[in-house]
Design a protein around this motif. Structure first.
Motif, PDB file in Angstrom:
ATOM      1  N   THR A 148      32.418  60.636  18.698  1.00  0.00           N
ATOM      2  CA  THR A 148      31.144  60.770  18.190  1.00  0.00           C
ATOM      3  C   THR A 148      30.479  62.136  18.864  1.00  0.00           C
ATOM      4  O   THR A 148      29.549  62.414  18.149  1.00  0.00           O
ATOM      5  N   GLN A 149      31.180  62.284  20.107  1.00  0.00           N
ATOM      6  CA  GLN A 149      30.216  64.154  20.880  1.00  0.00           C
ATOM      7  C   GLN A 149      30.999  64.988  19.999  1.00  0.00           C
ATOM      8  O   GLN A 149      29.998  65.737  20.128  1.00  0.00           O
ATOM      9  N   SER A 150      32.299  65.061  19.375  1.00  0.00           N
ATOM     10  CA  SER A 150      32.389  65.915  18.143  1.00  0.00           C
ATOM     11  C   SER A 150      31.086  65.815  16.704  1.00  0.00           C
ATOM     12  O   SER A 150      30.617  67.284  17.567  1.00  0.00           O
ATOM     13  N   GLY A 151      30.520  64.549  16.715  1.00  0.00           N
ATOM     14  CA  GLY A 151      29.763  64.581  16.044  1.00  0.00           C
ATOM     15  C   GLY A 151      28.282  65.707  16.589  1.00  0.00           C
ATOM     16  O   GLY A 151      27.842  66.269  15.451  1.00  0.00           O
ATOM     17  N   LYS A 163      21.607  74.503  26.938  1.00  0.00           N
ATOM     18  CA  LYS A 163      20.086  75.097  26.788  1.00  0.00           C
ATOM     19  C   LYS A 163      19.969  73.432  25.781  1.00  0.00           C
ATOM     20  O   LYS A 163      18.920  72.633  25.450  1.00  0.00           O
ATOM     21  N   VAL A 164      20.561  74.213  24.794  1.00  0.00           N
ATOM     22  CA  VAL A 164      20.105  73.339  23.470  1.00  0.00           C
ATOM     23  C   VAL A 164      20.735  71.608  23.701  1.00  0.00           C
ATOM     24  O   VAL A 164      19.438  70.676  23.364  1.00  0.00           O
ATOM     25  N   LEU A 165      22.016  71.376  24.269  1.00  0.00           N
ATOM     26  CA  LEU A 165      22.208  69.809  24.848  1.00  0.00           C
ATOM     27  C   LEU A 165      20.983  69.610  25.140  1.00  0.00           C
ATOM     28  O   LEU A 165      20.349  68.068  24.857  1.00  0.00           O
ATOM     29  N   GLN A 166      20.290  69.926  26.372  1.00  0.00           N
ATOM     30  CA  GLN A 166      19.269  69.589  27.212  1.00  0.00           C
ATOM     31  C   GLN A 166      18.020  68.970  26.549  1.00  0.00           C
ATOM     32  O   GLN A 166      16.762  68.521  26.242  1.00  0.00           O
ATOM     33  N   TYR A 167      17.836  70.363  25.794  1.00  0.00           N
ATOM     34  CA  TYR A 167      16.617  70.406  24.742  1.00  0.00           C
ATOM     35  C   TYR A 167      16.875  69.039  23.972  1.00  0.00           C
ATOM     36  O   TYR A 167      15.536  68.241  23.301  1.00  0.00           O
ATOM     37  N   ALA A 168      17.774  68.878  23.058  1.00  0.00           N
ATOM     38  CA  ALA A 168      18.442  67.780  22.245  1.00  0.00           C
ATOM     39  C   ALA A 168      17.425  66.480  22.696  1.00  0.00           C
ATOM     40  O   ALA A 168      16.980  65.950  21.486  1.00  0.00           O
ATOM     41  N   GLU A 205      12.200  64.235  19.146  1.00  0.00           N
ATOM     42  CA  GLU A 205      11.417  64.438  17.735  1.00  0.00           C
ATOM     43  C   GLU A 205      11.954  64.972  16.944  1.00  0.00           C
ATOM     44  O   GLU A 205      12.244  64.453  16.281  1.00  0.00           O
ATOM     45  N   GLU A 206      12.114  66.168  16.668  1.00  0.00           N
ATOM     46  CA  GLU A 206      12.206  67.383  16.466  1.00  0.00           C
ATOM     47  C   GLU A 206      13.306  67.608  15.579  1.00  0.00           C
ATOM     48  O   GLU A 206      13.514  67.077  14.376  1.00  0.00           O
ATOM     49  N   LEU A 207      14.900  67.107  16.654  1.00  0.00           N
ATOM     50  CA  LEU A 207      16.346  67.159  16.265  1.00  0.00           C
ATOM     51  C   LEU A 207      16.604  65.390  15.489  1.00  0.00           C
ATOM     52  O   LEU A 207      17.012  65.535  14.430  1.00  0.00           O
ATOM     53  N   SER A 208      15.950  64.032  16.232  1.00  0.00           N
ATOM     54  CA  SER A 208      15.919  62.715  15.402  1.00  0.00           C
ATOM     55  C   SER A 208      15.275  62.689  13.959  1.00  0.00           C
ATOM     56  O   SER A 208      15.861  61.771  13.596  1.00  0.00           O
ATOM     57  N   LYS A 209      13.920  63.531  13.652  1.00  0.00           N
ATOM     58  CA  LYS A 209      13.478  63.251  13.001  1.00  0.00           C
ATOM     59  C   LYS A 209      14.162  63.800  11.039  1.00  0.00           C
ATOM     60  O   LYS A 209      14.918  63.128  10.790  1.00  0.00           O
ATOM     61  N   ARG A 223      19.344  60.722  15.709  1.00  0.00           N
ATOM     62  CA  ARG A 223      18.897  60.351  16.966  1.00  0.00           C
ATOM     63  C   ARG A 223      20.198  61.281  17.752  1.00  0.00           C
ATOM     64  O   ARG A 223      21.671  60.587  17.887  1.00  0.00           O
ATOM     65  N   ILE A 224      19.699  61.450  19.352  1.00  0.00           N
ATOM     66  CA  ILE A 224      21.171  61.993  19.764  1.00  0.00           C
ATOM     67  C   ILE A 224      20.680  61.204  20.857  1.00  0.00           C
ATOM     68  O   ILE A 224      19.984  61.238  22.142  1.00  0.00           O
ATOM     69  N   SER A 225      21.826  60.398  21.197  1.00  0.00           N
ATOM     70  CA  SER A 225      22.412  59.787  22.989  1.00  0.00           C
ATOM     71  C   SER A 225      22.489  60.676  23.868  1.00  0.00           C
ATOM     72  O   SER A 225      22.910  61.630  24.117  1.00  0.00           O
ATOM     73  N   PRO A 226      21.470  60.178  24.698  1.00  0.00           N
ATOM     74  CA  PRO A 226      21.244  61.346  25.821  1.00  0.00           C
ATOM     75  C   PRO A 226      22.263  60.847  26.867  1.00  0.00           C
ATOM     76  O   PRO A 226      23.102  61.760  27.091  1.00  0.00           O
ATOM     77  N   ALA A 227      22.950  59.872  26.786  1.00  0.00           N
ATOM     78  CA  ALA A 227      24.733  59.382  27.235  1.00  0.00           C
ATOM     79  C   ALA A 227      25.637  60.407  26.958  1.00  0.00           C
ATOM     80  O   ALA A 227      26.499  60.668  27.632  1.00  0.00           O
ATOM     81  N   SER A 228      25.627  60.271  25.652  1.00  0.00           N
ATOM     82  CA  SER A 228      26.799  61.668  24.949  1.00  0.00           C
ATOM     83  C   SER A 228      26.282  63.050  25.278  1.00  0.00           C
ATOM     84  O   SER A 228      27.574  63.827  25.536  1.00  0.00           O
ATOM     85  N   THR A 229      25.478  63.174  25.748  1.00  0.00           N
ATOM     86  CA  THR A 229      24.495  64.636  25.345  1.00  0.00           C
ATOM     87  C   THR A 229      25.241  64.730  27.203  1.00  0.00           C
ATOM     88  O   THR A 229      26.108  66.207  27.669  1.00  0.00           O
ATOM     89  N   GLY A 230      25.235  64.221  27.548  1.00  0.00           N
ATOM     90  CA  GLY A 230      25.372  63.872  29.668  1.00  0.00           C
ATOM     91  C   GLY A 230      26.916  64.646  29.800  1.00  0.00           C
ATOM     92  O   GLY A 230      27.380  64.986  30.148  1.00  0.00           O
ATOM     93  N   ALA A 231      27.792  63.506  28.524  1.00  0.00           N
ATOM     94  CA  ALA A 231      29.468  63.730  29.038  1.00  0.00           C
ATOM     95  C   ALA A 231      29.616  65.354  28.393  1.00  0.00           C
ATOM     96  O   ALA A 231      30.634  64.964  28.820  1.00  0.00           O
ATOM     97  N   ILE A 232      29.027  65.821  27.334  1.00  0.00           N
ATOM     98  CA  ILE A 232      28.887  66.559  26.864  1.00  0.00           C
ATOM     99  C   ILE A 232      28.952  67.733  27.594  1.00  0.00           C
ATOM    100  O   ILE A 232      29.756  68.951  28.568  1.00  0.00           O
ATOM    101  N   LEU A 233      27.788  67.899  28.847  1.00  0.00           N
ATOM    102  CA  LEU A 233      27.571  68.808  29.831  1.00  0.00           C
ATOM    103  C   LEU A 233      28.631  68.619  30.786  1.00  0.00           C
ATOM    104  O   LEU A 233      28.866  70.033  31.256  1.00  0.00           O
ATOM    105  N   ARG A 234      29.387  67.792  31.379  1.00  0.00           N
ATOM    106  CA  ARG A 234      30.278  67.826  32.334  1.00  0.00           C
ATOM    107  C   ARG A 234      31.190  68.458  31.658  1.00  0.00           C
ATOM    108  O   ARG A 234      31.684  68.841  32.327  1.00  0.00           O
ATOM    109  N   LYS A 235      31.546  68.132  30.732  1.00  0.00           N
ATOM    110  CA  LYS A 235      32.663  69.096  30.546  1.00  0.00           C
ATOM    111  C   LYS A 235      32.434  70.541  30.338  1.00  0.00           C
ATOM    112  O   LYS A 235      33.323  71.314  30.216  1.00  0.00           O
ATOM    113  N   VAL A 236      31.546  70.849  29.337  1.00  0.00           N
ATOM    114  CA  VAL A 236      31.130  71.916  30.082  1.00  0.00           C
ATOM    115  C   VAL A 236      31.206  72.621  31.057  1.00  0.00           C
ATOM    116  O   VAL A 236      31.255  74.419  31.732  1.00  0.00           O
ATOM    117  N   VAL A 237      30.657  71.656  32.122  1.00  0.00           N
ATOM    118  CA  VAL A 237      31.012  72.245  33.481  1.00  0.00           C
ATOM    119  C   VAL A 237      31.848  72.272  34.126  1.00  0.00           C
ATOM    120  O   VAL A 237      32.148  73.373  34.803  1.00  0.00           O
TER     121      VAL A 237
END
Length: 511
Positions: free
Chosen positions: A152-155, A179-184, A190-194, A198-212
């Protein structure tokens, strides 16, 4: 004792090739070196990959040095991963030694001292040509595998890359990607979901932790500009000798994630940019990966699959990969089965587990009438190794316990002033060591957010002004009403008595 003449003929016949070759040393029988029974490796099969293994202190690094020198001599560029920092001496000739002369007399050819063209490369703050790659060059699939994220996160990472492509937002470094992950899931939700779902904040949070996590291992220094052009690994000097490119990695031994990231990026870039070689007479580039277990140590299954695929495919590009490690079991079986040249230095049997591992290792080598392989593995001295390669037809050469030749260059590191002079002479430093931070996704999104915030502030101010005007108007009307009711004349005219009198007069008049 076995028939030494029969053994000599056996080695000679197995190491006679039509094309050019590299001589590693002379074969040994019953612990004695058989002079002129030379053990060779044909250049044609050096893109079939290889392994240099053995216990600490048995001579693996010197074997690597011998191979690198001889490849350079043949005009073949080399890339060395220098984990221990002891390979820079290749840039200076060997000072020689009576023991070296004695060794070469046993082998059957004279020793020659020689230096080789060297380029020092760096992944970190160490001096040398900086190696970098952009996040965009990695692509969503490779980045997902490096970060070891879920499907899912890869998607989501693929969506992020697509959004950046569609909106011309360059992804150069990890700062851009974060920055793009946080913006999403923030201002651009709304811009991306349209357009992308929809992008889950929980998934982007998990990806951000991997990046850190990757940043903490030094990934922030690797991602960025200017990207290293792999064609610069293929340089040859004015004497026709291939450059030996040494990547200094002494300060990232405890950061396997960064090392894996770099190696996978490099191999993927080489595979995508190098032309197909077909059945050429020699490799285009040979890569030696010292302390190879660091690549596989913390690699996810997805990352291992990617490495195995590249090892299988990159041979067609004329690139040979050589893994240097203590034990063959450090390398996954799927990779080990792809290796043509095997140089096995001594292994030590201190425990039952060690003895079992030695028996398994012995089974990876061709059967021989002259050796009990598992016994030889524990009796080899320093600078001796079991060697088998592939001949020009792809058939394994006879297994030979080999007295290895000595390196032609210095078997030690460069002095500080020598290293400084070498780096200052580099033609690549001016091209790659300039810090570049051009406008990319981070700056563009910040600008976009800032513009949106200004527009929102204007709209808010406009709304507040309208609301204030309306409130003022309401207060004015209410005030007029209050004043009119408080006027004595108006109050008399609107009193019930006056109204009844007026209504009475009007009624009479109407009659």
């Amino acid at each position: 004792m076995a028939d030494s003449q029969a053994f000599f003929d056996y080695i000679q016949n197995g190491n006679t090739f039509k094309g050019d070759s590299i001589t590693l040393g002379a074969a040994m029988l019953d612990g004695e070196t058989i002079t002129n029974a030379l053990v060779k490796v044909p250049l044609k099969t050096l893109n079939r990959h290889g392994l240099i293994a053995g216990a600490t202190g048995t001579g693996k690094t010197k074997t690597l040095q011998i191979l690198a020198e001889n490849l350079s001599n043949k005009g073949i560029p080399v890339l060395l991963m220098d984990m221990k920092g002891d390979l820079s001496g290749i840039a200076q000739p060997s000072p020689g030694h009576p023991k070296i002369d004695e060794r070469h007399e046993k082998i059957g050819f004279p020793f020659e001292a020689k230096k080789f063209p060297v380029e020092i490369l760096s992944l970190s703050e160490q001096k040398g040509v900086r190696l970098r790659a952009t996040v965009s060059e990695f692509g969503p699939v490779l980045l997902s595998r490096i970060l070891d994220v879920s499907e899912t996160q890869s998607g989501i990472i693929s969506v992020i890359f697509k959004y950046c492509d569609d909106n011309k937002l360059p992804l150069l470094d990890l700062k851009d990607f974060k920055k793009v992950l946080q913006y999403a899931t923030g201002e651009g939700k709304e811009e991306l979901s349209k357009d992308y779902g929809r992008i889950s904040p929980a998934s982007t949070g998990a990806i951000l932790r991997k990046v850190v996590e990757l940043e903490q291992q030094g990934g922030d220094k690797f991602f960025g500009e200017k990207s290293f052009d792999t064609a610069d690994l293929l340089r040859v000097d004015e004497n026709g000798m291939g450059y030996i490119n040494i990547v200094r990695l002494t300060d990232i031994q405890d950061r396997p994630k960064l090392f894996s990231t770099f190696m996978l990026s490099l191999l993927a870039e080489i595979y995508s940019t190098f032309p197909e070689q077909g059945d050429s007479g020699q490799p285009e580039l040979v890569i030696f990966i010292d302390e190879a277990h660091l690549i596989f140590k913390e690699a996810s299954d997805a990352l291992l699959d990617q490495i195995e695929s590249i090892v299988k495919l990159i041979r067609s590009k004329g690139v040979g990969l050589y893994f240097v490690t203590q034990n063959p079991t450090d390398v996954p079986d799927a990779v080990l089965s792809q290796l043509g040249l095997k140089v096995q230095h001594a292994l030590r049997a201190f425990t039952a587990k060690d003895r079992k591992a030695i028996k398994l290792t012995a089974e990876n080598y061709p059967l021989s009438d002259y050796y009990k392989t598992d016994e030889v593995l524990t009796s080899l001295g320093i600078g001796e190794a079991l060697v088998t390669a592939l001949n020009e037809k792809g058939i394994p050469t006879p297994l030979a316990a080999t007295m290895l030749r000595a390196p032609m260059s210095r078997m030690d590191i460069l002095e500080d002033h020598e290293l400084k002079d070498l780096i200052e002479e580099s033609k690549l430093i001016p091209r790659y060591n300039e810090e570049i931070d051009r406008e990319s996704a981070y700056e563009l999104l910040n600008e976009k957010i800032e513009t949106a915030e200004k527009e929102e502030a204007k709209e808010k101010a406009k709304r507040e002004k309208e609301e204030m005007r309306e409130a003022t108007s309401r207060r004015s009307t209410s005030s007029r009403r209050r004043r009119s009711t408080q006027n004595p004349f108006v109050k008399t005219l609107t009193s019930p008595t006056v109204i009844r009198s007026v209504l009475g007069i009007l009624t009479k008049m109407l009659r």
